[in-house]
Enzyme design. Structure first.
Site, short mmCIF file in Angstrom:
data_model
loop_
_atom_site.label_atom_id
_atom_site.label_comp_id
_atom_site.label_asym_id
_atom_site.label_seq_id
_atom_site.Cartn_x
_atom_site.Cartn_y
_atom_site.Cartn_z
N GLY A 69 0.80 -1.23 0.00
CA GLY A 69 0.00 0.00 0.00
C GLY A 69 0.83 1.27 0.00
N HIS A 136 -15.01 10.05 -15.73
CA HIS A 136 -14.51 10.37 -17.07
C HIS A 136 -13.37 11.40 -17.04
CE1 HIS A 136 -16.39 14.37 -17.15
NE2 HIS A 136 -17.36 13.79 -16.45
N HIS A 145 -2.23 5.85 -4.88
CA HIS A 145 -3.14 4.90 -4.22
C HIS A 145 -4.48 5.60 -3.99
CE1 HIS A 145 -3.83 1.92 -0.61
NE2 HIS A 145 -4.89 2.03 -1.39
C1 LIG Z 1 -7.83 -1.46 2.33
C2 LIG Z 1 -7.11 -0.34 3.08
O1 LIG Z 1 -7.01 -0.34 4.26
S1 LIG Z 1 -6.42 0.88 2.10
C3 LIG Z 1 -5.87 2.14 3.23
C4 LIG Z 1 -6.96 3.13 3.57
N1 LIG Z 1 -6.42 4.06 4.55
C5 LIG Z 1 -6.98 5.24 4.80
O2 LIG Z 1 -7.97 5.61 4.24
C6 LIG Z 1 -6.23 6.09 5.80
C7 LIG Z 1 -6.43 7.58 5.55
N2 LIG Z 1 -5.52 8.31 6.38
C8 LIG Z 1 -5.89 9.42 7.07
O3 LIG Z 1 -7.03 9.89 7.00
C9 LIG Z 1 -4.76 10.02 7.93
O4 LIG Z 1 -5.34 10.42 9.18
C10 LIG Z 1 -4.02 11.19 7.23
C11 LIG Z 1 -3.13 10.58 6.13
C12 LIG Z 1 -4.95 12.20 6.63
C13 LIG Z 1 -3.16 11.99 8.23
O5 LIG Z 1 -2.31 11.15 8.89
P1 LIG Z 1 -1.19 11.82 9.83
O6 LIG Z 1 -0.31 12.71 9.00
O7 LIG Z 1 -0.54 10.73 10.60
O8 LIG Z 1 -2.05 12.81 10.76
P2 LIG Z 1 -2.33 12.73 12.32
O9 LIG Z 1 -2.90 11.40 12.69
O10 LIG Z 1 -1.11 13.22 13.02
O11 LIG Z 1 -3.52 13.78 12.51
C14 LIG Z 1 -3.28 15.18 12.48
C15 LIG Z 1 -4.59 15.88 12.81
O12 LIG Z 1 -5.52 15.70 11.72
C16 LIG Z 1 -6.71 15.03 12.20
N3 LIG Z 1 -7.10 14.07 11.17
C17 LIG Z 1 -6.33 13.05 10.68
N4 LIG Z 1 -6.99 12.38 9.71
C18 LIG Z 1 -8.19 12.99 9.60
C19 LIG Z 1 -9.30 12.74 8.74
N5 LIG Z 1 -9.28 11.75 7.84
N6 LIG Z 1 -10.37 13.56 8.84
C20 LIG Z 1 -10.38 14.58 9.78
N7 LIG Z 1 -9.34 14.87 10.60
C21 LIG Z 1 -8.27 14.07 10.51
C22 LIG Z 1 -6.32 14.36 13.50
O13 LIG Z 1 -7.43 14.19 14.34
C23 LIG Z 1 -5.30 15.34 14.05
O14 LIG Z 1 -6.01 16.42 14.61
P3 LIG Z 1 -5.44 17.18 15.94
O15 LIG Z 1 -4.11 17.76 15.54
O16 LIG Z 1 -6.49 18.22 16.21
O17 LIG Z 1 -5.33 16.14 16.99
#
Ligand SMILES: CC(=O)SCCNC(=O)CCNC(=O)[C@H](O)C(C)(C)COP(=O)(O)OP(=O)(O)OC[C@H]1O[C@@H](n2cnc3c(N)ncnc32)[C@H](O)[C@@H]1OP(=O)(O)O
Length: 212
Positions: A69, A136, A145
């Site tokens: 991933g 589209h 990803h």
């Molecule tokens: C089949 C599978 O599993 S495929 C993989 C799918 N994976 C995903 O969809 C994961 C998506 N990842 C995310 O949403 C992550 O939280 C990211 C990439 C946006 C950020 O990750 P990081 O850089 O580690 O951020 P971190 O966890 O330090 O969060 C920073 C701040 O943003 C907030 N935050 C993080 N993600 C989100 C989100 N998706 N929506 C709203 N707020 C968020 C946190 O609560 C934190 O807030 P705070 O500073 O007030 O406490």
């Protein structure tokens, strides 16, 4: 059947192997794992860590797919396999819907129930994960990803190495910069700068390039 290797032994590798088995056009000789913790995945054996890649070429293995991933690691291993003389194959689940007017690159994974509409372009080593929708005229660059349930509306551009978290939505004609990250559930209404992270609805920057 063409002999292929799956590079990676985590959760994403299970989904890639399952898709390849459903396609029933490749013989999977094994998967590689950096950790060596799993003897087999979905009935496919662990053949060692990535150092085996070079030895496979002499064993009639011609194809590979990187089932990892992480975009950075997937890019690195994709280039390593290419330079070893292996050829990238696609893992396209039979329930994915891909328009004949779309273009799909090499080493691409399209998971179950994903939809890719006409004139979309998916570049090499990209992942279009479960139930994602690429509409589209979207252009998806290499090593991107698109996580499960993402909605890309028309003419969205996603640049190299970007990661779009589960169920985010991008409105038409917006651009996601190189190696940017979009949080799960975000709604992107403006272009996203390269290397930045955005979250929420509407999506706002929480990390910029200089923060990394
Ligand atoms: C089949 C599978 O599993 S495929 C993989 C799918 N994976 C995903 O969809 C994961 C998506 N990842 C995310 O949403 C992550 O939280 C990211 C990439 C946006 C950020 O990750 P990081 O850089 O580690 O951020 P971190 O966890 O330090 O969060 C920073 C701040 O943003 C907030 N935050 C993080 N993600 C989100 C989100 N998706 N929506 C709203 N707020 C968020 C946190 O609560 C934190 O807030 P705070 O500073 O007030 O406490």
């Amino acid at each position: 059947m063409q002999k292929v290797v799956v590079i990676g032994g985590g959760g994403h590798a299970k989904v890639v192997i399952d898709s390849l088995q459903n396609m029933n056009v490749y013989e999977i000789v094994g998967f590689t794992s950096a950790f060596g913790d799993q003897e087999s995945l979905c009935g496919v054996k662990n053949i060692g860590d990535d150092t085996v890649i070079q030895t496979l070429v002499g064993q009639e293995v011609t194809g590979f797919i990187i089932a990892i991933g992480s975009n950075e690691l997937r890019k690195k291993l994709f280039n390593k396999c290419l330079s070893s003389g292996l050829h990238p194959i696609n893992a396209i689940h039979p329930t994915a819907t891909i328009s004949p007017y779309a273009s799909i690159g090499k080493g691409v994974m399209v998971a179950a129930s994903a939809v890719i509409n006409p004139y979309a372009i998916i570049s090499d080593n990209a992942i279009i994960n479960t139930n994602a929708s690429v509409d589209h005229d979207c252009i998806i660059d290499s090593h991107v990803h698109i996580a499960p349930g993402v909605t890309l509306t028309g003419s969205v551009r996603v640049k190299e190495g970007a990661f779009l978290g589960a169920k985010c939505t991008v409105v038409p004609q917006k651009s996601i910069g190189e190696w940017a990250k979009v949080g799960a559930g975000a709604t992107v209404l403006q272009d996203v700068a390269p290397y930045s992270t955005v979250v929420g609805t509407p999506a706002k920057i929480i990390k910029q390039k200089d923060d990394i």
